[in-house]
Design an enzyme around this catalytic site. Structure first.
Site, mmCIF file in Angstrom:
data_model
loop_
_atom_site.group_PDB
_atom_site.id
_atom_site.type_symbol
_atom_site.label_atom_id
_atom_site.label_comp_id
_atom_site.label_asym_id
_atom_site.label_seq_id
_atom_site.Cartn_x
_atom_site.Cartn_y
_atom_site.Cartn_z
ATOM 1 N N ASP A 61 0.790 -1.234 0.005
ATOM 2 C CA ASP A 61 0.037 0.072 0.060
ATOM 3 C C ASP A 61 1.064 1.283 0.159
ATOM 4 O O ASP A 61 0.659 2.293 0.779
ATOM 5 C CB ASP A 61 -0.996 -0.090 1.290
ATOM 6 C CG ASP A 61 -1.747 -1.299 1.174
ATOM 7 O OD1 ASP A 61 -1.359 -2.366 1.421
ATOM 8 O OD2 ASP A 61 -3.033 -1.233 0.926
ATOM 9 N N ASP B 138 -1.632 -2.794 -3.953
ATOM 10 C CA ASP B 138 -1.725 -1.190 -4.141
ATOM 11 C C ASP B 138 -0.800 -0.404 -4.241
ATOM 12 O O ASP B 138 0.077 -0.135 -3.323
ATOM 13 C CB ASP B 138 -2.390 -0.811 -2.772
ATOM 14 C CG ASP B 138 -3.984 -1.244 -2.403
ATOM 15 O OD1 ASP B 138 -4.496 -1.948 -3.481
ATOM 16 O OD2 ASP B 138 -4.691 -1.036 -1.510
ATOM 17 N N HIS C 66 -3.778 -3.867 2.431
ATOM 18 C CA HIS C 66 -4.901 -3.332 2.507
ATOM 19 C C HIS C 66 -5.281 -2.229 3.647
ATOM 20 O O HIS C 66 -6.008 -1.535 3.603
ATOM 21 C CB HIS C 66 -5.925 -4.436 2.282
ATOM 22 C CG HIS C 66 -7.427 -4.150 1.923
ATOM 23 N ND1 HIS C 66 -7.514 -3.064 0.850
ATOM 24 C CD2 HIS C 66 -8.615 -4.572 2.196
ATOM 25 C CE1 HIS C 66 -8.957 -3.032 0.625
ATOM 26 N NE2 HIS C 66 -9.427 -3.946 1.213
ATOM 27 N N TYR D 133 -2.017 4.210 -6.473
ATOM 28 C CA TYR D 133 -3.183 4.989 -5.886
ATOM 29 C C TYR D 133 -3.577 6.107 -7.005
ATOM 30 O O TYR D 133 -3.972 7.079 -6.586
ATOM 31 C CB TYR D 133 -3.099 5.590 -4.619
ATOM 32 C CG TYR D 133 -2.960 4.600 -3.396
ATOM 33 C CD1 TYR D 133 -1.962 3.785 -3.094
ATOM 34 C CD2 TYR D 133 -4.126 4.217 -2.669
ATOM 35 C CE1 TYR D 133 -2.310 2.816 -2.134
ATOM 36 C CE2 TYR D 133 -4.304 3.462 -1.656
ATOM 37 C CZ TYR D 133 -3.224 2.605 -1.493
ATOM 38 O OH TYR D 133 -3.348 1.552 -0.551
ATOM 39 N N HIS E 34 -11.660 -2.216 7.013
ATOM 40 C CA HIS E 34 -11.798 -3.403 6.151
ATOM 41 C C HIS E 34 -12.062 -4.563 7.124
ATOM 42 O O HIS E 34 -11.654 -5.744 6.439
ATOM 43 C CB HIS E 34 -10.440 -3.439 5.358
ATOM 44 C CG HIS E 34 -10.304 -2.555 4.222
ATOM 45 N ND1 HIS E 34 -11.074 -1.751 3.362
ATOM 46 C CD2 HIS E 34 -9.203 -1.596 4.179
ATOM 47 C CE1 HIS E 34 -10.556 -0.997 2.696
ATOM 48 N NE2 HIS E 34 -9.550 -0.809 3.476
HETATM 49 FE FE LIG Z 1 -6.189 -2.053 -0.451
#
Ligand SMILES: [Fe+2]
Ligand SMILES: *[C@@H]1O[C@H](CO)[C@@H](O)[C@H](O)[C@H]1NC(C)=O
Ligand SMILES: *[C@@H]1O[C@H](CO)[C@@H](O)[C@H](O)[C@H]1NC(C)=O
Ligand SMILES: *[C@@H]1O[C@H](CO)[C@@H](O)[C@H](O)[C@H]1NC(C)=O
Length: 481
Positions: free
Chosen positions: A173, A202, A365, A205, A338
């Site tokens: 991420d 990820d 995540h 972005y 999440h």
């Molecule tokens: Fe994610």
């Protein structure tokens, strides 16, 4: 179809969540390391396009966004990828070893794609094969008369074998904020020298921008080049790679990601770049996708399920003792963010993870850090509603490392009390390293961005589940529960 699948997924998750909330109320919080470390948290800010890290390499049609990844199953091939902007130029790579200046040439392929009103540059992917293990290679891209060439180098891994030491870096991420730049710098400056990166999804972005401004995919490629051109990053797809936006006519999930980041999925008999495996030194790394192209629901009938079903029995722990799985959405996380999104996948796959004694599972995540004890929840199913995870010495340790520093900021709302399975959790940016020593021992550390380069905020000596399945838990009592 996708919308419907998403709704169904949420429905399943929700019913499981209700059961779990009920059970968690009875979990006693004892003997757990909960970090009291608190830093001043300001929301990350994307580095402006004029930043040094995004600068275009000078010269006509200079290759940019250079990145490498493993190109076969065992580490004797490398995929070199880069982008040219002015004209296609050559897709070939010239390479040679440190000790023998004789040059070799491999021919690659060119691709481009359009996304809404964005047209990509010329994206090149070139596989160089039959490399020698444990050898330093130099390589050159942009080899076309009158164009700008650029040179880089990489080390091939040692030959696959059970006691081969190897060090991985782990990040997730990442994004392209000032914090992302600190995370990458911390990894580069870490005295624990990572030799390859396991990236848990990820990347750029870019979808944070209007119309998923794909020029932010380009800027991200330029930003990470200082690392990705020199050591392989093993890619996992995250939800920010989906770039699924029907309102602007973009209905092909993962389009920018798949065009830009090639992976050697064919080498492990996979039919899709979203799931595959590699061997590297003493590790067997399986990459899975938390998001499927046609559905958000994991079931026994997906191609990924079929592939993994055949994949696990192929792992020979006598050859690669360390069995590591990468995915984007964590199965065990006590963060509010999440929460339980990985449930439909866990329910389907967890029995195999325990049966085949997976050592470590890395996910992203959730934008925080968390490490679990060895736990499983295989007894749980919707019929009996038993959904408190239990200590299980044949189960993996689950690590959430989605704390790369992206624009969305930290996920700092933890669920209280900290469940017993959670050995360490903290909402701070950082990265991890895994130093495999031999078939029995691997030294793992999480490095917080706010600390000095040599600091280890969370460290564990992991014992291999196949060769040395001793209790390696770190919570105080080490008791079964
Ligand atoms: Fe994610
Ligand atoms: C795409 O469209 C948006 C909105 O109309 C505009 O701001 C942007 O500059 C366009 N981008 C390109 C590459 O044409
Ligand atoms: C990013 O980090 C590098 C290495 O520490 C530094 O040289 C560069 O100035 C940083 N750039 C930004 C925009 O923070
Ligand atoms: C494996 O590595 C660990 C940690 O470095 C060490 O203590 C152990 O002695 C090693 N085992 C063998 C057989 O060398």
């Amino acid at each position: 179809m996708m919308q419907f699948a998403l709704k169904m997924g949420l429905l399943v998750c929700f019913s499981i969540m209700v059961l779990t909330l009920y059970h968690e109320a009875f979990i006693y919080n004892g003997g757990i390391t909960s970090s009291s470390f608190v830093i001043k948290q300001s929301k990350p800010i994307d580095m402006p396009l004029s930043s040094d890290v995004f600068s275009h390499p000078p010269g006509y049609n200079a290759p940019q966004q250079v990145h490498i990844t493993q190109g076969d199953h065992v580490g004797r091939a490398v995929i070199v990828s880069w982008v040219t902007q002015d004209e296609p130029g050559s897709s070939s790579v010239v390479y040679w070893t440190d000790t023998n200046p004789q040059k070799h040439k491999a021919t690659g392929k060119l691709t481009t794609y359009k996304y809404y009103n964005y047209t990509s540059g010329f994206i090149h992917h070139c596989i160089i094969k039959n490399l020698k293990f444990n050898t330093k290679y130099h390589y050159e891209v942009g080899i076309e008369m009158g164009h700008t060439t650029r040179r880089f180098w990489f080390m091939t891994p040692p030959a696959v074998g059970p006691d081969v030491p190897y060090t991985f870096g782990i990040m997730g991420d990442l994004g392209q904020t000032y914090d992302s730049n600190v995370t990458l710098t911390r990894y580069e400056m870490n005295p624990v020298k990572g030799q390859a990166v396991l990236f848990v999804g990820d990347l750029s972005y870019a979808d944070h921008y209007t119309f998923h401004d794909n020029s932010r995919w380009d800027s991200w490629g330029r930003f990470v080049e200082r690392c990705t051109a020199y050591q392989p990053w093993i890619w996992t797809a995250g939800n920010h790679e989906l770039d699924y936006k029907p309102s602007i006519g973009e209905t092909k999930p993962f389009k920018p990601f798949i065009h830009r980041y090639q992976v050697p999925f064919w080498a492990s008999g996979s039919t899709e770049p979203l799931w595959y495996s590699i061997k590297r030194a003493s590790a067997y790394v399986i990459v899975l996708s938390s998001w499927l192209i046609s559905s958000y629901i994991h079931s026994m009938y997906t191609p990924q399920y079929q592939w993994l079903h055949e994949e696990f029995p192929k792992v020979n722990r006598g050859e690669t003792p360390w069995l590591i799985v990468l995915m984007h959405s964590p199965w065990y996380s006590s963060n509010h963010d999440h929460f339980m999104e990985g449930e439909s996948m866990r329910v389907i796959f967890e029995p195999w993870f325990v049966k085949y004694k997976v050592d470590l599972v890395f996910a992203g995540h959730v934008h925080a850090y968390e490490r679990s004890e060895r736990i499983s929840n295989v007894a749980h199913n919707i019929v009996n509603g038993e959904c408190s995870p239990v200590s299980d010495q044949f189960a993996p340790v689950y690590i959430t490392i989605g704390d790369g520093g992206n624009i969305e900021g930290l996920a700092n709302k933890m669920r209280e009390p900290q469940p017993k399975y959670s050995a360490y959790r903290e909402a701070s940016f950082g990265h991890a390293t895994l130093e495999i020593k031999n078939r029995t021992h691997a030294y793992y550390s999480w490095h917080r961005n706010a600390d000095g380069y040599a600091a280890r905020a969370d460290s564990v000596m992991f014992f291999n589940r196949y060769w040395y399945p001793k209790d390696d838990s770190t919570t105080k009592s080490k008791r079964r529960w």
